[in-house]
Design a protein around this motif. Structure first.
Motif, PDB file in Angstrom:
ATOM      1  N   SER A 105       0.810  -1.225   0.000  1.00 44.77           N
ATOM      2  CA  SER A 105       0.000   0.000   0.000  1.00 44.77           C
ATOM      3  C   SER A 105       0.839   1.268   0.000  1.00 44.77           C
ATOM      4  O   SER A 105       0.307   2.353   0.203  1.00 44.77           O
ATOM      5  CB  SER A 105      -0.898   0.019   1.248  1.00 44.77           C
ATOM      6  OG  SER A 105      -0.111   0.094   2.433  1.00 44.77           O
ATOM      7  N   GLY A 113       1.399   4.996  -3.346  1.00 44.06           N
ATOM      8  CA  GLY A 113       0.997   6.389  -3.465  1.00 44.06           C
ATOM      9  C   GLY A 113       2.022   7.346  -2.890  1.00 44.06           C
ATOM     10  O   GLY A 113       2.363   8.362  -3.506  1.00 44.06           O
ATOM     11  N   SER A 131      -5.240   1.868   1.479  1.00 48.67           N
ATOM     12  CA  SER A 131      -5.313   2.086   0.034  1.00 48.67           C
ATOM     13  C   SER A 131      -5.890   3.465  -0.288  1.00 48.67           C
ATOM     14  O   SER A 131      -5.493   4.101  -1.264  1.00 48.67           O
ATOM     15  CB  SER A 131      -6.158   0.998  -0.624  1.00 48.67           C
ATOM     16  OG  SER A 131      -7.480   1.010  -0.124  1.00 48.67           O
ATOM     17  N   GLU A 132      -6.809   3.953   0.546  1.00 54.01           N
ATOM     18  CA  GLU A 132      -7.352   5.299   0.329  1.00 54.01           C
ATOM     19  C   GLU A 132      -6.281   6.367   0.569  1.00 54.01           C
ATOM     20  O   GLU A 132      -6.223   7.370  -0.151  1.00 54.01           O
ATOM     21  CB  GLU A 132      -8.546   5.531   1.249  1.00 54.01           C
ATOM     22  CG  GLU A 132      -9.794   4.751   0.845  1.00 54.01           C
ATOM     23  CD  GLU A 132     -10.908   4.887   1.854  1.00 54.01           C
ATOM     24  OE1 GLU A 132     -12.087   4.737   1.476  1.00 54.01           O
ATOM     25  OE2 GLU A 132     -10.617   5.154   3.046  1.00 54.01           O
ATOM     26  N   SER A 178      -3.103   5.881   0.103  1.00 59.56           N
ATOM     27  CA  SER A 178      -2.237   5.785  -1.076  1.00 59.56           C
ATOM     28  C   SER A 178      -2.857   6.519  -2.258  1.00 59.56           C
ATOM     29  O   SER A 178      -2.175   7.265  -2.979  1.00 59.56           O
ATOM     30  CB  SER A 178      -1.994   4.318  -1.421  1.00 59.56           C
ATOM     31  OG  SER A 178      -1.113   4.176  -2.511  1.00 59.56           O
ATOM     32  N   SER A 179      -4.148   6.337  -2.454  1.00 62.94           N
ATOM     33  CA  SER A 179      -4.841   7.028  -3.547  1.00 62.94           C
ATOM     34  C   SER A 179      -4.800   8.539  -3.373  1.00 62.94           C
ATOM     35  O   SER A 179      -4.710   9.287  -4.354  1.00 62.94           O
ATOM     36  CB  SER A 179      -6.295   6.555  -3.619  1.00 62.94           C
ATOM     37  OG  SER A 179      -6.354   5.172  -3.897  1.00 62.94           O
ATOM     38  N   TYR A 180      -4.864   8.984  -2.131  1.00 62.11           N
ATOM     39  CA  TYR A 180      -4.803  10.426  -1.872  1.00 62.11           C
ATOM     40  C   TYR A 180      -3.486  11.013  -2.381  1.00 62.11           C
ATOM     41  O   TYR A 180      -3.466  12.058  -3.036  1.00 62.11           O
ATOM     42  CB  TYR A 180      -4.964  10.674  -0.376  1.00 62.11           C
ATOM     43  CG  TYR A 180      -4.618  12.082   0.051  1.00 62.11           C
ATOM     44  CD1 TYR A 180      -5.478  13.140  -0.226  1.00 62.11           C
ATOM     45  CD2 TYR A 180      -3.416  12.342   0.716  1.00 62.11           C
ATOM     46  CE1 TYR A 180      -5.149  14.438   0.163  1.00 62.11           C
ATOM     47  CE2 TYR A 180      -3.092  13.636   1.100  1.00 62.11           C
ATOM     48  CZ  TYR A 180      -3.958  14.676   0.819  1.00 62.11           C
ATOM     49  OH  TYR A 180      -3.631  15.945   1.195  1.00 62.11           O
ATOM     50  N   TYR A 195      -1.465   9.644  -4.643  1.00 64.15           N
ATOM     51  CA  TYR A 195      -1.482   9.561  -6.107  1.00 64.15           C
ATOM     52  C   TYR A 195      -2.211  10.782  -6.684  1.00 64.15           C
ATOM     53  O   TYR A 195      -1.778  11.384  -7.673  1.00 64.15           O
ATOM     54  CB  TYR A 195      -2.190   8.281  -6.561  1.00 64.15           C
ATOM     55  CG  TYR A 195      -1.299   7.070  -6.676  1.00 64.15           C
ATOM     56  CD1 TYR A 195      -0.212   7.056  -7.546  1.00 64.15           C
ATOM     57  CD2 TYR A 195      -1.573   5.915  -5.934  1.00 64.15           C
ATOM     58  CE1 TYR A 195       0.587   5.927  -7.659  1.00 64.15           C
ATOM     59  CE2 TYR A 195      -0.772   4.794  -6.039  1.00 64.15           C
ATOM     60  CZ  TYR A 195       0.312   4.792  -6.906  1.00 64.15           C
ATOM     61  OH  TYR A 195       1.105   3.674  -7.015  1.00 64.15           O
TER      62      TYR A 195
END
Length: 738
Positions: A272, A275, A322-323, A325-327, A329
Motif C-alpha cells: 500500500s 501512493g 489504500s485510500e 495511497s490514492s490520496y 497519487y
C-alpha cells in the motif's frame, strides 16, 4: 586417381563441416587412453568463476558483515524487516492487522532463516551470499542462452567482480535478494522466449511474480513483456502464451492479495505504499531521488502511520491504507496536470539517473564503504561506470538475426523495469535489478567486439562502433547531481565512534567531514549532542560552534551550545547564545531558567529578575519547574517573585511537602513568621520523613517562642539525618525542657 580425388573431396567436406580431421580409408592406429581425462574447459572456467564469486562475497561479508553501521538499528528499513521477520519466526505468519506496507517476500525469507537459526542475522547474510553466487551462475546461463559460451564467461567474470552486488548481498534489505530474483526471471524468460510454450511462459511469469513480491516495480515488466510478445508475433498462439505469462504471475501474487483482503480488509495486490512513493518522485520539490515528505516521518512506521493521518486530515474522515495511497497519487496527478513541462523534465532526469553511474544512496552508501572503508570493495573493478554503457551496447549489437521478435520481448525487461523505477524515484538499490541483464549484455558486447576485432580495427567499421560506444560511456558517466549518502555515512561513523567512546578517532574523522556535506549544520549539531551526552563538553562546544557558524538562526543549536559552554565554566560566552535561543522561541521555560542563572552568576541581577518574571509558565508546566524558578528567584533575592512561583507550585501540587517547605522558607525570610510556621507544619504533615522540613519547623517554632516544640522537631530532624550540623547547633541553643 579417382580414389585420391574422392578422398580429397571427402576431407574437404569434413573440414567444412567442422568435424575432426580423421583420415579416410587410412589405417588407423589405436591411441593409448590417458588414465586421467582432463576436465573440459567449458566446465572448468564457469566453476572457477563461481568459486571466485563466492570467495569475493565471503571476504566482503567477513570484512563488513559486523560493521556497526550495517547492523539493523533505529527506525530504518533494515530494523523494520528484522522486527517483522522475528514475528514470522515466532509463528505470526499473517502479520496482522493491516495490509502489507513493505514488499513481503524478503520478510518471509528472513523469517524462515530466523526460524531455522534462532534469529541469526549473520546466517541470513550468508544465505544471501550463496544466492548472490547463484546470481552469477544464472547470468552466465542467460548469456549462453542468447550468445554462447564466450559471452557467458565474460558476463560471469564481471558479475563475480561487481562490488555493488557483493555489497548489497550482505545487507539486511530486500535489495539483497533482488539480483537473484531478477536473474532467475531473466533466464526463465529467455528460455520461454526462445522455445515458447504455455508451460514455459507460465513458469517465467511465476518467476516474475516472485520478483514482484519483493520489488513491485516488476509488475510493469510483466505488462510490457506480454504486450511486446503479442505485438511482435501477432497470432492467436502468442496471445495465449502471453496470457500464460500473466497467469503465472497472478497465481504467485494471489495469496498476497487474498491475505491483504482477509487481514487488512482491502483488495491490495502487493503493498500500500505506492501512493507515497509516487508522490515523493512527482511533486513540485522532487528531484528524482528520495526526499522526506512534510508531515510524514522518514521511517517505515512513520510512513505507514502518517500517510493515513495526513490523508485523513485532508479528506476530513478516517481513511484506509489504500485510500491514503490514492490520496497521494491524486496529489501527484494534480501537480502533473498543472505543470506538465516540469513533470516531463523530471521524468527525463529520473530516466537519466536510472542509467547513470552515479551512486544514489538510500539508508546505506555503497560509495562510502567502497572508498572510505578498507575492504575488498575498493579493489573490485566492475562497476556501473562500465556495466551500463557496455551492457547497453551488448544488448543492442547482440540482437540475433533469428528469433528477433523473441529477443525483443526478452530485452524489453530493461526499459520496462527502468521505467518502473523512474515513475517513482531513483535509488541505487531500487535500480539494481537492471544490472542483471546489463551483465549479460556486457558478455554479448565483449564477445561481439572480440569476434569482430579485425573489422572494428578498420576505419569503416571501427569509427561508428567506437563513437557509439564512447557516447554510451559519456552518457552513463555524465556527472549528475545526486546524493550518494557518503557524507551521511561518514557522519554516522563519527557518531558511532563517539558512542563507543573512541573520541580521538571521532575527532580525526570529523575534521573535513563538513566539506561537501549537504547539511553541515545538522551534522555538527548531531555530533555536538553526541559529545555532550558522553560528557565530552569541550568537544561538544567545538562541534556546536561549527554548527552555529553555518546556521546561526537555528535556536536549538544556540541553546545546546550555551549549555555546553555553561558546563565548561564559560557562562559569559553562553549568554549571547541563550539570548538568541530565547528570541527564537526555543523552549521558553528551559531557556529562561538557564539565561536567568547565567545573568545571576555574572552579576546581572536586574536582568535575571526580568527574565524570570517574563517567562511564561502555563498550566501545563510541572510543579517541579515552578520550584526551580522559585529557588532561582530566592537566590537572586527577589523574594516576592519567589513567593509567586512557590504559591503556584503549591496550588498545582497541594500534596507536595517540598513545595510547602520552600514556600515556608521564602515566607520566613520575609519575616512573616505565622505564615511560614503554617507552611512548615503542612510540609511535615505531608512528608514526615523529610528531615529538612522538621528542621525548618523547629526554627519557626523557636522564633514563635515555643522552645519545647522546637526541640522536639530538631531532635526528629537529627534522628532522620544524624549528621545534620544545623539541627545539632539549634538544639544546643535551645533551653532544656523543664
Amino acid at each position: 586417381m579417382l580414389s585420391s580425388r574422392v578422398v580429397s573431396a571427402a576431407r574437404r567436406a569434413v573440414a567444412v563441416a567442422g568435424l575432426p580431421g580423421v583420415p579416410i580409408m587410412a589405417k588407423t592406429v589405436p591411441r593409448k587412453r590417458s588414465l586421467k581425462t582432463p576436465a573440459s574447459p567449458s566446465r572448468v572456467a564457469p566453476l572457477a568463476i563461481l568459486a571466485t564469486a563466492l570467495v569475493v562475497r565471503l571476504i566482503v561479508l567477513a570484512q563488513l558483515g559486523g560493521d556497526p553501521l550495517l547492523q539493523p538499528r533505529g527506525v530504518l528499513d533494515d530494523s523494520a524487516y528484522v522486527q517483522m521477520a522475528v514475528r514470522v519466526a515466532s509463528g505470526d505468519l499473517a502479520l496482522a492487522p493491516d495490509v502489507y506496507y513493505l514488499a513481503p517476500l524478503y520478510t518471509y525469507f528472513l523469517g524462515l532463516v530466523f526460524a531455522i537459526t534462532g534469529g541469526a542475522i549473520q546466517a541470513a547474510r550468508l544465505g544471501q551470499v550463496v544466492l548472490g553466487t547463484g546470481t552469477v551462475a544464472l547470468v552466465m546461463l542467460t548469456a549462453r542462452e542468447w550468445w554462447g559460451q564466450r559471452a557467458a564467461l565474460a558476463a560471469g567474470a564481471l558479475g563475480a567482480l561487481t562490488g555493488l552486488l557483493a555489497f548489497n548481498e550482505i545487507l539486511i534489505l530486500q535489495s539483497s535478494i533482488d539480483p537473484f530474483l531478477a536473474s532467475l526471471s531473466m533466464l526463465l524468460l529467455a528460455q520461454a522466449c526462445r522455445a515458447p510454450s504455455w508451460r514455459r511462459m507460465a513458469v517465467a511469469g511465476a518467476a516474475l511474480g516472485l520478483f514482484a513480491l519483493n520489488r513491485p516495480n516488476a509488475l510493469l515488466v510483466v505488462a510490457v513483456v506480454c504486450g511486446t510478445w503479442i505485438l511482435s508475433h501477432r497470432s492467436r498462439r502468442a496471445v495465449l502464451q502471453a496470457a500464460a505469462l500473466g497467469l503465472g504471475t497472478l497465481l504467485v501474487l494471489a495469496p498476497c492479495a487474498i491475505r491483504n483482503r482477509v487481514v487488512g480488509g482491502e483488495w491490495v495486490l502487493v503493498t500500500s505504499h505506492g501512493g507515497l512513493n509516487y508522490y515523493i518522485g512527482n511533486n513540485a520539490q522532487a528531484d528524482g531521488t528520495y526526499r522526506a515528505t512534510p508531515g510524514v516521518r522518514p521511517s517505515i512506521d512513520g510512513q505507514r502511520e502518517d500517510v493515513k493521518t495526513t490523508a485523513s486530515a485532508a479528506l476530513g474522515r478516517p481513511v484506509t491504507a489504500s485510500e491514503a495511497s490514492s490520496y497521494y497519487y491524486g496529489l501527484s496527478r494534480q501537480w502533473m496536470r498543472e505543470h506538465p513541462m516540469a513533470w516531463l523534465s523530471l521524468q527525463m532526469r529520473k530516466l537519466a539517473l536510472t542509467f547513470n553511474a552515479v551512486d544514489v544512496g538510500l539508508n546505506v552508501s555503497y560509495t562510502y564503504f567502497a572508498r572510505d572503508e578498507v575492504s575488498l570493495l575498493s579493489f573490485l573493478p566492475a562497476g556501473t561506470w562500465f556495466l551500463i554503457p557496455v551492457g547497453l551496447f551488448g544488448l543492442i549489437v547482440g540482437t540475433p538475426r533469428e528469433r528477433r521478435a523473441a529477443y525483443v520481448s526478452w530485452v524489453a525487461f530493461v526499459p520496462a523495469y527502468a521505467l518502473g523505477v523512474a515513475v517513482f524515484f531513483v535509488s541505487s538499490r531500487y535500480r539494481m535489478p537492471v544490472v542483471v541483464p546489463l551483465l549479460a549484455g556486457c558478455g554479448a558486447g565483449l564477445d561481439w567486439l572480440w569476434t569482430r576485432r579485425r573489422d572494428v580495427a578498420s576505419p569503416r567499421w571501427g569509427v561508428p562502433v567506437l563513437v557509439g560506444l564512447a557516447a554510451l560511456f559519456v552518457a552513463a558517466n555524465w556527472p549528475m547531481r545526486a546524493d550518494s549518502g557518503r557524507h551521511f555515512q561518514r557522519e554516522e561513523r563519527v557518531l558511532q565512534l563517539i558512542m563507543d567512546r573512541h573520541f580521538a578517532e571521532a575527532r580525526r574523522l570529523l575534521d573535513g567531514a563538513g566539506d561537501g556535506h549537504p547539511n553541515p549544520a545538522a551534522m555538527y549539531y548531531r555530533v555536538g549532542l553526541a559529545f555532550k551526552d558522553r560528557g565530552e563538553l569541550a568537544d561538544a562546544a567545538v562541534a556546536l560552534q561549527r554548527a552555529a557558524a553555518v546556521n546561526p538562526d537555528e535556536g536549538w543549536i544556540r541553546f545546546h551550545l550555551a549549555e555546553a559552554l555553561v558546563r565548561t565554566g564559560r557562562t559569559a560566552d553562553a549568554i549571547p547564545h541563550l539570548e538568541a535561543a530565547r528570541a527564537g522561541g526555543v523552549n521558553p521555560i528551559a531557556v529562561g531558567y538557564q539565561l536567568a542563572s547565567a545573568y545571576r552568576s555574572t552579576g546581572q541581577i536586574r536582568r535575571a529578575t526580568d527574565v524570570l518574571a517574563s517567562t511564561p509558565l502555563g498550566e501545563d508546566v510541572q510543579p517541579g519547574v515552578l520550584l526551580q524558578f522559585g529557588a532561582s528567584a530566592t537566590e537572586i533575592g527577589d523574594l516576592p517573585l519567589a513567593e509567586r512561583f512557590l504559591r503556584e507550585a503549591v496550588r498545582r501540587a497541594p500534596e507536595s511537602g517540598v513545595a510547602h517547605e520552600h514556600l515556608g522558607v521564602v515566607l520566613g525570610r520575609q519575616r512573616r513568621g505565622p505564615d511560614a510556621l503554617a507552611a512548615f507544619e503542612t510540609a511535615v504533615r505531608l512528608d514526615p520523613a523529610r528531615a529538612s522540613a522538621h528542621f525548618h519547623l523547629a526554627v519557626a517554632l523557636a522564633d514563635a517562642g515555643r522552645p519545647d516544640a522546637a526541640r522536639a522537631e530538631a531532635e526528629e530532624a537529627l534522628r532522620l539525618r544524624p549528621n545534620d550540623g544545623a539541627a545539632r547547633a539549634l538544639l544546643e541553643r535551645l533551653p532544656r525542657r523543664k
